[in-house]
Structures are given as C-alpha cells and as structure tokens.
Design a protein around this motif. Structure first.
Motif, PDB file in Angstrom:
ATOM      1  N   GLY A  26       3.436  -0.393 -12.199  1.00 21.67           N
ATOM      2  CA  GLY A  26       4.954  -0.782 -12.636  1.00 21.67           C
ATOM      3  C   GLY A  26       5.055  -2.455 -12.140  1.00 21.67           C
ATOM      4  O   GLY A  26       5.458  -2.525 -13.756  1.00 21.67           O
ATOM      5  N   PHE A  27       4.758  -2.862 -11.845  1.00 18.06           N
ATOM      6  CA  PHE A  27       4.468  -4.118 -11.197  1.00 18.06           C
ATOM      7  C   PHE A  27       3.823  -4.663 -12.586  1.00 18.06           C
ATOM      8  O   PHE A  27       4.355  -6.073 -12.846  1.00 18.06           O
ATOM      9  N   MET A  28       2.967  -4.882 -12.479  1.00 16.49           N
ATOM     10  CA  MET A  28       2.042  -5.777 -13.810  1.00 16.49           C
ATOM     11  C   MET A  28       3.156  -5.670 -15.134  1.00 16.49           C
ATOM     12  O   MET A  28       2.943  -6.149 -15.530  1.00 16.49           O
ATOM     13  N   ALA A  29       3.134  -4.283 -15.116  1.00 13.77           N
ATOM     14  CA  ALA A  29       3.862  -3.733 -16.452  1.00 13.77           C
ATOM     15  C   ALA A  29       5.480  -4.590 -16.701  1.00 13.77           C
ATOM     16  O   ALA A  29       5.111  -5.506 -18.302  1.00 13.77           O
ATOM     17  N   ILE A  43       3.449   6.020  -4.536  1.00 12.82           N
ATOM     18  CA  ILE A  43       3.126   5.615  -5.434  1.00 12.82           C
ATOM     19  C   ILE A  43       3.832   5.517  -6.769  1.00 12.82           C
ATOM     20  O   ILE A  43       4.000   4.764  -7.187  1.00 12.82           O
ATOM     21  N   LEU A  44       4.739   6.761  -7.098  1.00 16.36           N
ATOM     22  CA  LEU A  44       5.378   6.709  -8.337  1.00 16.36           C
ATOM     23  C   LEU A  44       6.537   5.495  -8.350  1.00 16.36           C
ATOM     24  O   LEU A  44       6.918   5.271  -9.258  1.00 16.36           O
ATOM     25  N   MET A  45       6.812   5.631  -7.053  1.00 16.64           N
ATOM     26  CA  MET A  45       8.440   5.577  -6.815  1.00 16.64           C
ATOM     27  C   MET A  45       8.594   4.232  -6.952  1.00 16.64           C
ATOM     28  O   MET A  45       8.906   3.202  -7.650  1.00 16.64           O
ATOM     29  N   PHE A  46       7.260   3.303  -6.128  1.00 18.09           N
ATOM     30  CA  PHE A  46       7.089   1.996  -5.976  1.00 18.09           C
ATOM     31  C   PHE A  46       6.699   1.459  -7.621  1.00 18.09           C
ATOM     32  O   PHE A  46       6.927   0.422  -7.496  1.00 18.09           O
ATOM     33  N   ALA A  47       5.800   2.190  -8.125  1.00 16.67           N
ATOM     34  CA  ALA A  47       5.582   1.738  -9.480  1.00 16.67           C
ATOM     35  C   ALA A  47       6.756   2.221 -10.245  1.00 16.67           C
ATOM     36  O   ALA A  47       7.045   0.772 -11.017  1.00 16.67           O
ATOM     37  N   ALA A 101      15.407  -1.373  -7.228  1.00 10.54           N
ATOM     38  CA  ALA A 101      14.644  -0.919  -6.545  1.00 10.54           C
ATOM     39  C   ALA A 101      15.442   0.200  -5.399  1.00 10.54           C
ATOM     40  O   ALA A 101      14.753   1.177  -4.900  1.00 10.54           O
ATOM     41  N   PHE A 102      16.849  -0.183  -5.083  1.00 12.19           N
ATOM     42  CA  PHE A 102      17.605   0.607  -3.778  1.00 12.19           C
ATOM     43  C   PHE A 102      17.385   1.872  -4.200  1.00 12.19           C
ATOM     44  O   PHE A 102      17.402   2.972  -3.345  1.00 12.19           O
ATOM     45  N   TYR A 103      17.690   2.582  -5.061  1.00 13.22           N
ATOM     46  CA  TYR A 103      17.598   4.205  -5.476  1.00 13.22           C
ATOM     47  C   TYR A 103      16.000   4.661  -5.503  1.00 13.22           C
ATOM     48  O   TYR A 103      16.243   5.809  -5.278  1.00 13.22           O
TER      49      TYR A 103
END
Lengths: 480, 216
Positions: free
Chosen positions: A390-393, A377-381, A421-423
């Motif tokens: 993270g997307f909303m921000a 979740i955190l990496m996606f965020a 997004a890669f790393y």
C-alpha cells in the motif's frame, strides 16, 4: 469479418468463461445438493484456467478484432488476469460463509462466472457498445448475487439500492455514450479518439457526452459525490459478494474508465483531468473523515474504499503528464488488498459471533494470532505504512502528482493518508491491545486460509520488492 | 398493383376495425383476441411494405408470446370493468387533446413525406439485393457478432436471476404436491393397530380390528 484462429485465440479466455457458465448451468441441474462442491470447484478452475490463458495469450501489440468490437492488448490482458484471479479468490474465501448463508448454490457460481465475463469484456472493449454490454452483464449478475441472501433485510436493502443507483449510473453513462456517438459518428473507441483529437472542446456535444461519461464512471467507481450507495451496499451484501464488489468490480470499473476516458476521450485529457482532480479531493475528504466515525467494520472499509478511489484519481489526474503506470499499479494493488481485507472479514463472520463491528476484533491476536497478523499487514497496507504494498502504491501516485506539477494534490493526499491511518490503526489496536471479549473464529476452510495468507503476504512482499508489479504495470500501459 | 392495393385496403380496414373493437369490446378476453387480429393484419401490412423481418417478429413475439401472456394475466386477475369505465368522461378532454396532437403530427409527417409509394416501395428491401432478414442477419452475425452474443448472455442473466430469486423450497409451507398425493401407497396412510378387546362377553376370538386413518 475474418474469424479464424487468431481471433479465436484472442477471445479464448472469454469463451472459456462464458462456455463454462453455460455448461455448469446444465450440469448443476443433475447434481444433488450435497454435490454442489463439484460446481464450486469447476467454477474456480474455470476462472484459474481463463486467467492463465489470458496471461499466455498476451499480444505483442494492440489489435482490434471482430470488426473492432474486441480490443486485444496488454492492458486488457493484465487487467483480466487480476480480474479473474480476484474473483477466483473471492469464491475460495466465500466457500464456508456461503454455505452458512444458504447461498452455496449453482446459480451463484454461474452468476459469478457471468459477472467475470462481463468484467473481461469491459477490460477489452473496443466499442462503446461492448463497454456498455460488459458493464451490464457484470452489474446485473452482481445485483442478483446480493439479493440471493433473501432472508436478510440489509442484503435486500443493499441489493435494491445498488440496483436503483446502478441503473441510474448506467443510464447516465449510456446517455453520455450516446452523445459521444452522436458527436463522433462512430462506436469504435479509436475513431472517437481521432474525432476528439480533431474537434476537442470545440464540439459541445462531445464535451457534454464526456462529462456524462465521467459522471457515470465516477458512480461506478464510487467517487464522491457519487458514493452514496457504497457504504450501504458493502455493509448489506453477503460478505463473500462484498469481496467481489470491493476488489474486482472496482478494477473492472477502472478498466472501463481506461477504455472510455483514456482510449476514447484521451485527447480531451486536459478537460477530464480537472474533473478527476476535483473528485479526488472530495473523495479523500469524505472517505477518510467519515470512516473515522464508523463502528461497523464493513462500513469502515467501504469508506476506506471511497478514500482509495480518491488516491487512484490523484494518479489519474496526473497520468496524462506522468504516465498511466501509477494508477494501474495502485488499482492492481488495491484489488489485492481489498480482496484480502474483505476476505478475512467475511471469513470471521459467523452465526454465533458475527464480526460486524470493530470491537468484535478485540483480542484477535490472542485467539487467532496468524489471522490477526494477516489483518495487521492489510490494515498497514491500506493505511499506506511501509514496507507494505500500500505504501508503494501511494508513493508512486504521489510521485506522479509531483511530476505533473500537481504538488498541492500530492500534499493534500499525504495529509489525508495521515488522517486515514487513524481508523486503520484502530482495528490493529483492537486486535493487539484490547482484551478478547468474544471468541471469534475464522470459519474458512484450510484452502481459504491458505489463499488469504498468500494474498496478504503478497501485499507485504510487493511492498518490499515492488519491482515485478511495477514492471507489470509498465508493461500494461506501454501501448498508451 | 391493383391487387396489392386491394390487399392493402383489406388488411388496413380489418386492422382499424379490430383496433376499434379492442377498446370497445366488453369482454377483456375478446379485446385481447381482437388485438391479436390487428397484429396479424399489421404484420400483413409490413409484408406488403417489404419489411418481412418486422412482420415475422410481430407475429412471433407479439402474437405468439406477449398476447398469450396478456391472456394469462387477464384470466388470473379479476378485473371489474364497470369500475374501469367509470372515469371515461373525466379523461375524455385529455385523451382528445393527445389524439389531436397525434393526428396533426401524423398529418405533418405525411405531408412532408413526399410522393413515395406507401405500398411496395423498395426502400425497406435494401435495394434489390436481398431480403431485409438476410441484410439484418449479415449485420448482426458479422459486424455485431460479439455484442449480439453478449446481449444474449445478459438475457440469460435475467433468466437465471429471476429463477434464483423467486424459486425456493421453504420447509414451513403447507402446500400440496399432487405428484406425491397420487403416488401415495396404502402403507403410508393406513395403520393397522392391534387392540385388545375390552371385556369378555362379546369377544369371539377374531383378532385385530382395523383402524383406518384419513385417506387424503
């Protein structure tokens, strides 16, 4: 000076934190080493109580108290709740790792409380003097906390680097503040704002001071090209302290920026907007590109922090036109994400198999599916993938940039987010698709596990239902 | 006024002589003591000028704390004075230049300063209202109350940091603890061992012989 109940109530959260710091300093002397838990619990409780007080005592309208030294407004209250909550979380996450590092000592909790007091004072500084004193109170406590891991060479190196570069940054900031004071003739931020509105760019002293202040703040935030200290310090610091460095101390630096640049030099926004834009572009490029080459997880997250400052600065560059909601929202969410991500890393870090590199996370989904899911979740965020917070921000920041006619900056930000997004996904790939090489276990206790789960799920939840946080950010910036 | 002036010249003369002795005394401890003397006289001058807060601070902070620290450092360091005095002639030209610049600047300041009274002027008194300690206190504990208290906290952080970073109990260090040495009891150090006697001829049946360990 009037000093009655309203003033006392306004500074009550600060007084609670400072008073408890002093009280614990004495109490801790009378405790046996195996009773350290009492100090720990009281420190966490103090932070929680102060956060609740800050939330309850939120004022209807902004007021300056104590001869203008203390600014009691909504923005300060909202930031304080997050600052205190984030620091409390860092302490909860850090319990076991601190015990392992032999840093589970009364002094650490006291310094943590004093650092929080410094952060709170930065968030409600009404004068240049208070802003600087709050910054120093926080910074000195942080330097010490890093150096308390005495047997570790990277920690000592990190502490010395942080101390030297932090002092340099403080010096530059202070020089800028003195120039601003010289130009406007006042320490009070509202009077400086009045002078800036009158004189503007026609006052060279004010412009020069403003530039120095901006550089000092960029240092503290870790924006490129003033970012050199971030990777070494984050990497070298004992992980529980890194959580504070990455989340709440960043938020405090942002609070300072809101006070100095927006509150004090707000009328010169047209000028510092350009600086913010340039810093944003540099931070995005350096942060995202260099992070790709990192193998150490904390170093990678440090470069990711630099990149996130870039996104924040996009919001800030467009804020004078499109409002301060986007950068505040971004920073609040980043505080949550940073605390949780570094928290998980700090908890996984243990003697037998320290989670130093990204490869250490290989196969985590098989050994610890829940922790791996939280990390996912955190990496996606952090990467900004929907439906996480993270997307909303990022969405709100880019929207603000488009509204402010900075479309190129928004496009640039999106491109950099794609590179970034890669790393982040590399960590996800290691966790879910690589075979486990070493058994790596969370060493946090149940409370820490629960807290980090709530923290990470909150990041996810705020992506699905961003309403409350957006409302909160709008509420915070209503007076600006 | 004549009395004040006489006191001024007394303090000023002692101050200058003491300051000279600081740099000429052979024994560094004497130098420090002369420095204390010159500080006390300087404090007297401040009092004459009506700056009583500065006078007290000078005595409390410099004489009371800083000089004691100097003495400690001097006693702990083994300073070779001969070595320190060696380069005197080399540094003389530079020192002379700096001294010359200082004298010129001070002269210019005095020349530009006008005709105000050097002693007993009420500029430092803040008019006739109150002593300057009161005035300073009013500003510090009123306008700047919050920054003043926070500055105290910053100092506290420095104190906690210094102790937290330097004080630690390492198990592998063989240092002596006088308290423990004094508190030692006979049972901790002395062990009585029953030894069977060897051979029969010289063994009258008296039992054990004491075997004493070291006493400290």
């Amino acid at each position: 000076m009037t000093f009655g109940t309203p003033e006392m109530l306004a500074v009550l959260p600060e007084l609670v934190v400072m008073g408890m710091a002093l009280g614990l300093l004495v109490l801790d002397l009378y405790l046996r080493p195996d009773q350290r838990g009492i100090t720990f619990a009281l420190a966490v409780a103090t932070l929680a109580v102060a956060a609740v007080l800050a939330a309850v005592l939120v004022p209807g309208e902004a007021r300056t108290l104590l001869n203008g030294q203390f600014l009691h407004d909504r923005l300060g209250a909202v930031l304080k709740v997050f600052l205190l909550g984030g620091t409390a979380l860092a302490l909860i996450y850090g319990r076991r790792p601190l015990q392992r590092l032999a840093m589970y000592r009364g002094e650490l909790f006291i310094l943590m409380l004093l650092a929080s007091a410094g952060m709170m004072l930065m968030a409600s500084a009404g004068t240049l003097l208070m802003a600087y004193l709050g910054l120093e109170l926080m910074s000195l406590s942080l330097y010490t906390m890093i150096a308390m891991d005495r047997d570790s060479i990277p920690a000592t190196e990190g502490a010395v680097k942080y101390f030297l570069l932090g002092s340099l940054a403080s010096g530059i900031l202070l020089y800028g503040l003195s120039l601003v004071f010289g130009a406007s003739g006042s320490l009070a931020l509202d009077e400086i704002a009045a002078h800036a509105a009158r004189a503007g760019v026609s006052d060279p002293l004010l412009v020069l001071g403003g530039v120095f202040v901006a550089i000092g703040l960029a240092f503290k935030l870790g924006a490129v090209p003033f970012h050199m200290w971030i990777p070494d310090v984050y990497h070298g610091s004992p992980s529980p302290v890194t959580v504070v460095l990455a989340s709440t101390s960043k938020l405090a630096a942002f609070a300072l920026l809101m006070r100095l640049l927006v509150g004090g030099l707000g009328p010169m926004a047209e000028q510092w907007q350009v600086i913010a834009g340039a810093l944003a572009v540099l931070s995005l490029v350096v942060g995202n590109v260099v992070a790709i080459a990192q193998t150490a997880i904390k170093r990678m997250l440090a470069y990711s922090a630099i990149a996130h400052v870039g996104f924040l600065l996009i919001g800030l560059a467009s804020a004078p036109t499109s409002g301060y909601m986007a950068p505040v929202l971004y920073m609040l969410l980043y505080t949550l994400m940073g605390a949780a991500a570094f928290g998980i890393v700090s908890m996984l870090d243990r003697d037998e198999a320290p989670a130093r590199t990204i490869d250490d996370f290989a196969g985590l989904s098989r050994t610890h599916p829940w922790t791996a899911f939280l990390m996912l979740i955190l990496m996606f965020a952090l990467a900004g993938v929907p439906p996480t917070g993270g997307f909303m921000a990022k969405l709100y920041v880019f929207q603000a940039a488009v509204e402010a006619d900075l479309v190129w900056l928004a496009v640039f930000g999106v491109l950099m987010a794609v590179i970034g997004a890669f790393y982040y996904l590399r960590v996800v790939k290691a966790m879910y698709f690589d075979p486990p090489e070493r058994t790596l276990g969370p060493v946090g206790d149940r409370v820490a596990q629960g807290a980090v789960s709530v923290n990470a799920l909150a990041v996810l939840g705020l992506g699905i239902l961003p309403g409350p946080l957006v409302e909160l950010s709008l509420f915070a910036v209503a007076g600006i | 006024m004549a009395v004040t002036q006489a006191i001024f010249y007394l303090f000023a003369t002692v101050l200058v002589v003491a300051a000279l002795m600081v740099i000429t005394a052979r024994n560094p401890v004497h130098s420090v003591l002369f420095l204390v003397l010159s500080f006390v006289n300087g404090a007297g001058l401040f009092l004459l000028a009506g700056a009583e807060f500065l006078a007290f601070t000078l005595i409390l902070v410099y004489v009371g704390a800083v000089m004691v620290l100097f003495l400690f450092v001097l006693m702990m360091l083994d300073i070779n004075l001969q070595r320190m005095r060696e380069g005197f002639l080399n540094y003389l030209p530079l020192g002379a230049v700096i001294a010359f610049v200082l004298v010129v600047e001070m002269g210019a300041m005095l020349a530009a300063g006008g005709s105000g009274a050097v002693v007993g002027g009420d500029g430092a008194l803040g008019g006739t209202e109150a002593g300057n300690t009161t005035l300073l206190g009013r500003v510090l504990y009123d306008t700047y109350l919050l920054p003043f208290e926070v500055a105290a906290l910053v100092l506290l952080v420095a104190l906690v940091a210094a102790i937290a970073l330097t004080l630690r109990h390492r198990p592998d260090v063989k240092k002596q603890d006088p308290g423990q040495q004094v508190r030692v009891r006979r049972e901790d150090r002395v062990r009585l061992v029953d030894m069977p006697t060897e051979g029969a001829p010289y063994a009258p049946d008296t039992g054990a012989t004491g075997s004493k360990g070291g006493e400290g």
